[in-house]
Write a protein that holds these residues in place. Sequence first.
Motif, mmCIF file in Angstrom:
data_model
loop_
_atom_site.group_PDB
_atom_site.id
_atom_site.type_symbol
_atom_site.label_atom_id
_atom_site.label_comp_id
_atom_site.label_asym_id
_atom_site.label_seq_id
_atom_site.Cartn_x
_atom_site.Cartn_y
_atom_site.Cartn_z
ATOM 1 N N PHE A 43 -0.423 -0.355 0.534
ATOM 2 C CA PHE A 43 -1.281 -1.098 -0.387
ATOM 3 C C PHE A 43 -2.375 -0.213 -0.975
ATOM 4 N N ASP A 44 -2.685 0.893 -0.285
ATOM 5 C CA ASP A 44 -3.707 1.819 -0.763
ATOM 6 C C ASP A 44 -3.115 2.713 -1.854
ATOM 7 N N GLN A 45 -3.738 2.711 -2.992
ATOM 8 C CA GLN A 45 -3.214 3.451 -4.132
ATOM 9 C C GLN A 45 -3.253 4.962 -3.910
ATOM 10 N N ASN A 46 -4.222 5.467 -3.166
ATOM 11 C CA ASN A 46 -4.292 6.904 -2.887
ATOM 12 C C ASN A 46 -3.103 7.375 -2.056
ATOM 13 N N VAL A 47 -2.715 6.571 -1.072
ATOM 14 C CA VAL A 47 -1.555 6.924 -0.241
ATOM 15 C C VAL A 47 -0.285 6.883 -1.080
ATOM 16 N N VAL A 48 -0.147 5.855 -1.893
ATOM 17 C CA VAL A 48 1.032 5.729 -2.749
ATOM 18 C C VAL A 48 1.112 6.909 -3.706
ATOM 19 N N ASN A 49 -0.010 7.281 -4.317
ATOM 20 C CA ASN A 49 -0.018 8.415 -5.247
ATOM 21 C C ASN A 49 0.315 9.728 -4.547
ATOM 22 N N CYS A 50 -0.010 9.837 -3.269
ATOM 23 C CA CYS A 50 0.288 11.058 -2.525
ATOM 24 C C CYS A 50 1.796 11.208 -2.315
ATOM 25 N N PHE A 51 2.463 10.115 -1.971
ATOM 26 C CA PHE A 51 3.888 10.182 -1.688
ATOM 27 C C PHE A 51 4.759 9.941 -2.924
ATOM 28 N N TYR A 52 4.274 9.146 -3.841
ATOM 29 C CA TYR A 52 5.018 8.825 -5.070
ATOM 30 C C TYR A 52 4.105 9.055 -6.273
ATOM 31 N N PRO A 53 3.944 10.308 -6.707
ATOM 32 C CA PRO A 53 3.010 10.579 -7.807
ATOM 33 C C PRO A 53 3.397 9.892 -9.114
ATOM 34 N N ARG A 54 4.688 9.803 -9.389
ATOM 35 C CA ARG A 54 5.152 9.140 -10.620
ATOM 36 C C ARG A 54 6.338 8.227 -10.284
ATOM 37 N N PRO A 55 6.049 7.052 -9.688
ATOM 38 C CA PRO A 55 7.165 6.175 -9.327
ATOM 39 C C PRO A 55 7.786 5.532 -10.564
ATOM 40 N N SER A 56 9.070 5.221 -10.459
ATOM 41 C CA SER A 56 9.742 4.516 -11.548
ATOM 42 C C SER A 56 9.222 3.077 -11.600
ATOM 43 N N ASP A 57 9.599 2.370 -12.624
ATOM 44 C CA ASP A 57 9.135 0.988 -12.759
ATOM 45 C C ASP A 57 9.616 0.122 -11.595
ATOM 46 N N LYS A 58 10.868 0.316 -11.183
ATOM 47 C CA LYS A 58 11.400 -0.454 -10.054
ATOM 48 C C LYS A 58 10.684 -0.099 -8.754
ATOM 49 N N ALA A 59 10.441 1.184 -8.541
ATOM 50 C CA ALA A 59 9.740 1.621 -7.330
ATOM 51 C C ALA A 59 8.316 1.094 -7.325
ATOM 52 N N GLU A 60 7.666 1.095 -8.466
ATOM 53 C CA GLU A 60 6.291 0.580 -8.545
ATOM 54 C C GLU A 60 6.256 -0.921 -8.254
ATOM 55 N N GLU A 61 7.241 -1.629 -8.750
ATOM 56 C CA GLU A 61 7.335 -3.067 -8.476
ATOM 57 C C GLU A 61 7.565 -3.306 -6.981
ATOM 58 N N LEU A 62 8.429 -2.499 -6.379
ATOM 59 C CA LEU A 62 8.694 -2.612 -4.943
ATOM 60 C C LEU A 62 7.451 -2.265 -4.128
ATOM 61 N N LEU A 63 6.738 -1.216 -4.509
ATOM 62 C CA LEU A 63 5.534 -0.804 -3.785
ATOM 63 C C LEU A 63 4.400 -1.814 -3.939
ATOM 64 N N THR A 64 4.479 -2.656 -4.940
ATOM 65 C CA THR A 64 3.482 -3.706 -5.111
ATOM 66 C C THR A 64 3.848 -4.947 -4.308
ATOM 67 N N ALA A 65 5.116 -5.310 -4.290
ATOM 68 C CA ALA A 65 5.544 -6.545 -3.639
ATOM 69 C C ALA A 65 5.803 -6.392 -2.141
ATOM 70 N N LEU A 66 6.277 -5.238 -1.705
ATOM 71 C CA LEU A 66 6.659 -5.037 -0.309
ATOM 72 C C LEU A 66 5.501 -5.243 0.685
ATOM 73 N N PRO A 67 4.311 -4.661 0.447
ATOM 74 C CA PRO A 67 3.230 -4.882 1.411
ATOM 75 C C PRO A 67 2.840 -6.358 1.548
ATOM 76 N N VAL A 68 2.860 -7.084 0.456
ATOM 77 C CA VAL A 68 2.511 -8.503 0.519
ATOM 78 C C VAL A 68 3.567 -9.267 1.314
ATOM 79 N N GLY A 69 4.830 -8.981 1.067
ATOM 80 C CA GLY A 69 5.907 -9.638 1.804
ATOM 81 C C GLY A 69 5.853 -9.339 3.288
ATOM 82 N N ILE A 70 5.630 -8.082 3.633
ATOM 83 C CA ILE A 70 5.517 -7.701 5.050
ATOM 84 C C ILE A 70 4.334 -8.419 5.692
ATOM 85 N N GLY A 71 3.220 -8.459 4.989
ATOM 86 C CA GLY A 71 2.034 -9.124 5.527
ATOM 87 C C GLY A 71 2.247 -10.602 5.778
ATOM 88 N N VAL A 72 2.882 -11.284 4.849
ATOM 89 C CA VAL A 72 3.126 -12.724 4.998
ATOM 90 C C VAL A 72 4.085 -12.990 6.157
#
Length: 131
Positions: free
Chosen positions: A79-108
């Motif tokens: 969920f932290d944008q700095n960590v995401v940018n470190c591992f995925y500096p330029r994610p594709s649109d699908k990867a960005e969508e997954l990186l946005t939705a996955l933490p919320v789903g795991i949390g719920v």
Amino acid sequence: MTAGLIALCGLSCILLSFTDSFKDKKGDICYGFATVHGLWVIDGSTALPPEDAAKYRLKFIDFVHSFMSILVFAAVALFDQNVVNCFYPRPSDKAEELLTALPVGIGVICSMLFVVFPTRRHGIGFPLTVN
């Protein structure tokens, strides 16, 4: 370096899921790790009687909680944008969508499982209850 720090913090999430505490005869709080034989007291200052040690044995739910704890930690890290940018500096649109939705789903999902299957452990940093 970021991967090492995240791995170290993740390992602490796993290990702390197996800690528990109790009050000794003097009223001091003692901490230990749950094992298949009972509670291994960290500082070795006191030993539990075998009948009390049986209450602190490892159970299947301890492993479930440990797994869910590492999932929640991974969700918070993702969920932290700095960590995401470190591992995925330029994610594709699908990867960005997954990186946005996955933490919320795991949390719920993990939150619901933590509520349905609570732990009885009072690890390091958690207050003791009367029971």
